[in-house]
Design a protein around this motif. Structure first.
Motif, PDB file in Angstrom:
ATOM      1  N   CYS A 240      23.858  22.236  21.051  1.00 52.85           N
ATOM      2  CA  CYS A 240      23.653  20.837  21.443  1.00 52.85           C
ATOM      3  C   CYS A 240      22.428  20.739  22.334  1.00 52.85           C
ATOM      4  N   ALA A 241      21.620  19.711  22.082  1.00 57.00           N
ATOM      5  CA  ALA A 241      20.347  19.585  22.789  1.00 57.00           C
ATOM      6  C   ALA A 241      20.513  19.169  24.241  1.00 57.00           C
ATOM      7  N   ASN A 242      21.574  18.429  24.552  1.00 60.49           N
ATOM      8  CA  ASN A 242      21.742  18.022  25.962  1.00 60.49           C
ATOM      9  C   ASN A 242      23.207  17.821  26.295  1.00 60.49           C
ATOM     10  N   ASP A 243      23.453  17.438  27.529  1.00 62.31           N
ATOM     11  CA  ASP A 243      24.839  17.358  27.997  1.00 62.31           C
ATOM     12  C   ASP A 243      25.604  16.173  27.412  1.00 62.31           C
ATOM     13  N   SER A 244      24.935  15.048  27.180  1.00 62.51           N
ATOM     14  CA  SER A 244      25.698  13.914  26.639  1.00 62.51           C
ATOM     15  C   SER A 244      26.188  14.225  25.224  1.00 62.51           C
ATOM     16  N   THR A 245      25.346  14.878  24.431  1.00 60.36           N
ATOM     17  CA  THR A 245      25.802  15.243  23.081  1.00 60.36           C
ATOM     18  C   THR A 245      26.840  16.372  23.161  1.00 60.36           C
ATOM     19  N   ALA A 246      26.644  17.298  24.108  1.00 60.10           N
ATOM     20  CA  ALA A 246      27.605  18.405  24.276  1.00 60.10           C
ATOM     21  C   ALA A 246      28.992  17.878  24.633  1.00 60.10           C
ATOM     22  N   LEU A 247      29.007  16.815  25.423  1.00 59.27           N
ATOM     23  CA  LEU A 247      30.281  16.219  25.820  1.00 59.27           C
ATOM     24  C   LEU A 247      31.024  15.681  24.595  1.00 59.27           C
ATOM     25  N   GLY A 248      30.292  14.964  23.740  1.00 56.48           N
ATOM     26  CA  GLY A 248      30.887  14.433  22.514  1.00 56.48           C
ATOM     27  C   GLY A 248      31.402  15.548  21.622  1.00 56.48           C
ATOM     28  N   VAL A 249      30.606  16.610  21.512  1.00 54.30           N
ATOM     29  CA  VAL A 249      31.005  17.736  20.659  1.00 54.30           C
ATOM     30  C   VAL A 249      32.249  18.423  21.226  1.00 54.30           C
ATOM     31  N   ALA A 250      32.294  18.599  22.544  1.00 52.71           N
ATOM     32  CA  ALA A 250      33.468  19.237  23.169  1.00 52.71           C
ATOM     33  C   ALA A 250      34.722  18.400  22.896  1.00 52.71           C
ATOM     34  N   ASN A 251      34.571  17.078  22.955  1.00 52.60           N
ATOM     35  CA  ASN A 251      35.722  16.205  22.661  1.00 52.60           C
ATOM     36  C   ASN A 251      36.169  16.362  21.218  1.00 52.60           C
ATOM     37  N   ALA A 252      35.203  16.396  20.300  1.00 51.90           N
ATOM     38  CA  ALA A 252      35.533  16.549  18.875  1.00 51.90           C
ATOM     39  C   ALA A 252      36.249  17.874  18.632  1.00 51.90           C
ATOM     40  N   LEU A 253      35.749  18.926  19.283  1.00 48.38           N
ATOM     41  CA  LEU A 253      36.382  20.238  19.088  1.00 48.38           C
ATOM     42  C   LEU A 253      37.800  20.248  19.657  1.00 48.38           C
ATOM     43  N   ALA A 254      37.948  19.604  20.828  1.00 49.29           N
ATOM     44  CA  ALA A 254      39.282  19.587  21.464  1.00 49.29           C
ATOM     45  C   ALA A 254      40.296  18.896  20.564  1.00 49.29           C
ATOM     46  N   SER A 255      39.869  17.852  19.875  1.00 48.76           N
ATOM     47  CA  SER A 255      40.859  17.125  19.064  1.00 48.76           C
ATOM     48  C   SER A 255      40.951  17.633  17.629  1.00 48.76           C
ATOM     49  N   ASP A 256      39.853  18.112  17.047  1.00 47.35           N
ATOM     50  CA  ASP A 256      39.858  18.338  15.595  1.00 47.35           C
ATOM     51  C   ASP A 256      39.598  19.781  15.144  1.00 47.35           C
ATOM     52  N   TYR A 257      39.273  20.659  16.052  1.00 44.50           N
ATOM     53  CA  TYR A 257      38.918  22.022  15.617  1.00 44.50           C
ATOM     54  C   TYR A 257      40.138  22.921  15.646  1.00 44.50           C
ATOM     55  N   LYS A 258      40.376  23.589  14.545  1.00 41.72           N
ATOM     56  CA  LYS A 258      41.602  24.396  14.455  1.00 41.72           C
ATOM     57  C   LYS A 258      41.312  25.897  14.466  1.00 41.72           C
ATOM     58  N   GLY A 259      40.047  26.275  14.632  1.00 35.93           N
ATOM     59  CA  GLY A 259      39.691  27.693  14.586  1.00 35.93           C
ATOM     60  C   GLY A 259      40.266  28.473  15.766  1.00 35.93           C
ATOM     61  N   LYS A 260      40.175  29.810  15.670  1.00 29.36           N
ATOM     62  CA  LYS A 260      40.782  30.661  16.712  1.00 29.36           C
ATOM     63  C   LYS A 260      39.843  30.873  17.895  1.00 29.36           C
ATOM     64  N   ASN A 261      38.560  30.996  17.605  1.00 29.50           N
ATOM     65  CA  ASN A 261      37.634  31.303  18.712  1.00 29.50           C
ATOM     66  C   ASN A 261      37.160  30.032  19.414  1.00 29.50           C
ATOM     67  N   THR A 262      36.650  30.192  20.606  1.00 27.90           N
ATOM     68  CA  THR A 262      36.070  29.049  21.318  1.00 27.90           C
ATOM     69  C   THR A 262      34.570  29.044  21.062  1.00 27.90           C
ATOM     70  N   PRO A 263      34.067  28.011  20.387  1.00 23.04           N
ATOM     71  CA  PRO A 263      32.635  28.021  20.067  1.00 23.04           C
ATOM     72  C   PRO A 263      31.747  27.949  21.321  1.00 23.04           C
ATOM     73  N   ILE A 264      30.594  28.559  21.235  1.00 19.67           N
ATOM     74  CA  ILE A 264      29.573  28.422  22.284  1.00 19.67           C
ATOM     75  C   ILE A 264      29.019  27.008  22.172  1.00 19.67           C
ATOM     76  N   ILE A 265      28.957  26.301  23.293  1.00 24.16           N
ATOM     77  CA  ILE A 265      28.300  24.980  23.297  1.00 24.16           C
ATOM     78  C   ILE A 265      27.178  25.011  24.332  1.00 24.16           C
TER      79      ILE A 265
END
Ligand code: GAL
Length: 375
Positions: A240-265
């Protein structure tokens, strides 16, 4: 902070009535404060509030008047705001553009009035009114994000393969391409040799740009990417290029990501919410840009221009605690290369958060767990 004293030469145009041609006996002096017009993109993002406040207080402390306007990420609004400042008779414009390609007509008026224009953080394109640019090394910001991923995944030696997705900034922001290119250039060899895979296939800036750097749009985009490509597949990196986009991505991962590892953001700016995520492990790093330092350099460039001085390469060496590089060969605004003063960004992780306390930007909360603004 600086070797020279900013305030000493600061304030006024003093026009003795005698020297202005009025009758000799009228010896009364009229002092007119010079006014700086500061145009910031939006109050929605934390950093621009900090920049605006820091700039305003520096100019005011040195005796200038300040007309500070935020344009809510609306390029038309920013043109209107700057036209208003020109009508009101500002003596200099300091502009962080919403969209660097839309200000040419407005700035022609500034040029006709001999008002110096300084670009703050984001370059302004297609105008010969622009004299100087103060920013961070934008390509270096992206490179730091790419290098972070490279080192975390041991890309030079690993035999594993990883999945990565890119999330870039607003296409109208000239910086956004530099950030994307800096990160992409570092990671490209590993994409080319199939160590890194972009499952969505979105490998160009245009495909991953995020309107207004919006957290909500970034979140929505990432949810769609997860639904289409990562139902049964692990995602290892969201660049993610900056913190505002990183925040959105972290929210998306928290609700919709089912993988085992924690992605690097990755991120950029050191916003309070993101520093919290870094403590909690839901964001890995941010590229911190000390906006108070950026404001201090911009202040000095503007002060010199208002005093009729010409900032030169030498100015970059005159800041005691701020590392600044002078560069007249990298930032071309379509008309010419713009003389640029570029500050140096830093990587912040959970390991070195204390640096932000030591430099006076943040303080620990009462439990010494999260950082909050030092103000
Ligand atoms: C860029 C700026 C970044 C980031 C982003 C979103 O131009 O350099 O620090 O804040 O805009 O506003």
């Amino acid at each position: 902070m600086k070797k020279f004293l900013a305030a000493a030469s600061a304030i006024v145009v003093a026009c003795s009535m005698a020297s202005c041609g009025a009758k000799k006996e009228t010896s009364k002096q009229t002092t007119v404060k010079k006014t700086i017009g500061i145009a910031m993109p939006s109050q929605k993002l934390e950093r621009w509030n900090n920049d605006g406040e820091s700039l305003k207080s520096q100019f005011e402390q040195a005796g200038y008047s300040v007309d500070l306007r935020f344009s809510e990420n609306d390029a038309d609004q920013q043109n209107t705001d700057i036209n208003g400042m020109l009508k009101d008779g500002v003596d200099l414009l300091l502009i962080a553009a919403v969209d660097g390609t839309t200000l040419s007509d407005t700035l022609t008026v500034a040029k006709e009035k001999n008002i110096p224009v300084v670009a703050y953080d984001r370059l302004i394109m297609d105008t010969d009114a622009l004299t100087y640019y103060v920013s961070f090394d934008n390509y270096a910001v992206g490179k730091l994000q790419g290098e972070f991923v490279k080192s975390k995944l041991y890309l030079t030696s690993t035999t594993s393969e990883y999945n990565i997705e890119f999330v870039a900034g607003d296409a109208g922001d000239n910086n956004a391409r530099y950030f994307f290119n800096g990160a992409y250039d570092v990671l490209k060899p590993y994409i080319d040799n199939n160590t890194l895979h972009i499952r969505s296939g979105k490998n160009t800036f245009e495909q991953v740009a995020t309107k207004d750097w919006s957290s909500e749009i970034a979140e929505q985009n990432m949810k769609e990417t997860l639904a289409s490509y990562y139902k049964d597949t692990e995602l290892h990196v969201a660049l993610c290029a900056n913190d505002s986009t990183a925040l959105g991505v972290a929210n998306a991962l928290a609700s919709d990501y089912k993988g085992k590892n924690t992605p690097i953001i990755t991120g950029q700016d050191g916003d309070v919410a993101n520093l919290k995520n870094i403590v909690d492990g839901t964001q890995s790093m941010t590229v911190y840009k000390n906006v108070h330092d950026e404001a201090a350099v911009a202040f000095e460039v503007c002060r010199m221009l208002l005093d009729g001085d010409i900032p030169t390469s030498k100015l970059a060496g005159e800041f005691e605690n701020i590392k600044v590089n002078y560069d007249s060969e990298s930032y071309n605004n379509g008309v010419r290369y713009i003389q640029s003063y570029l500050l140096v960004p830093n990587v912040i992780t959970s390991e070195n958060l204390q640096l932000l306390v030591d430099n006076g930007s943040y303080k620990w909360d009462s439990e010494k767990k999260y950082l909050e603004s030092a103000k």
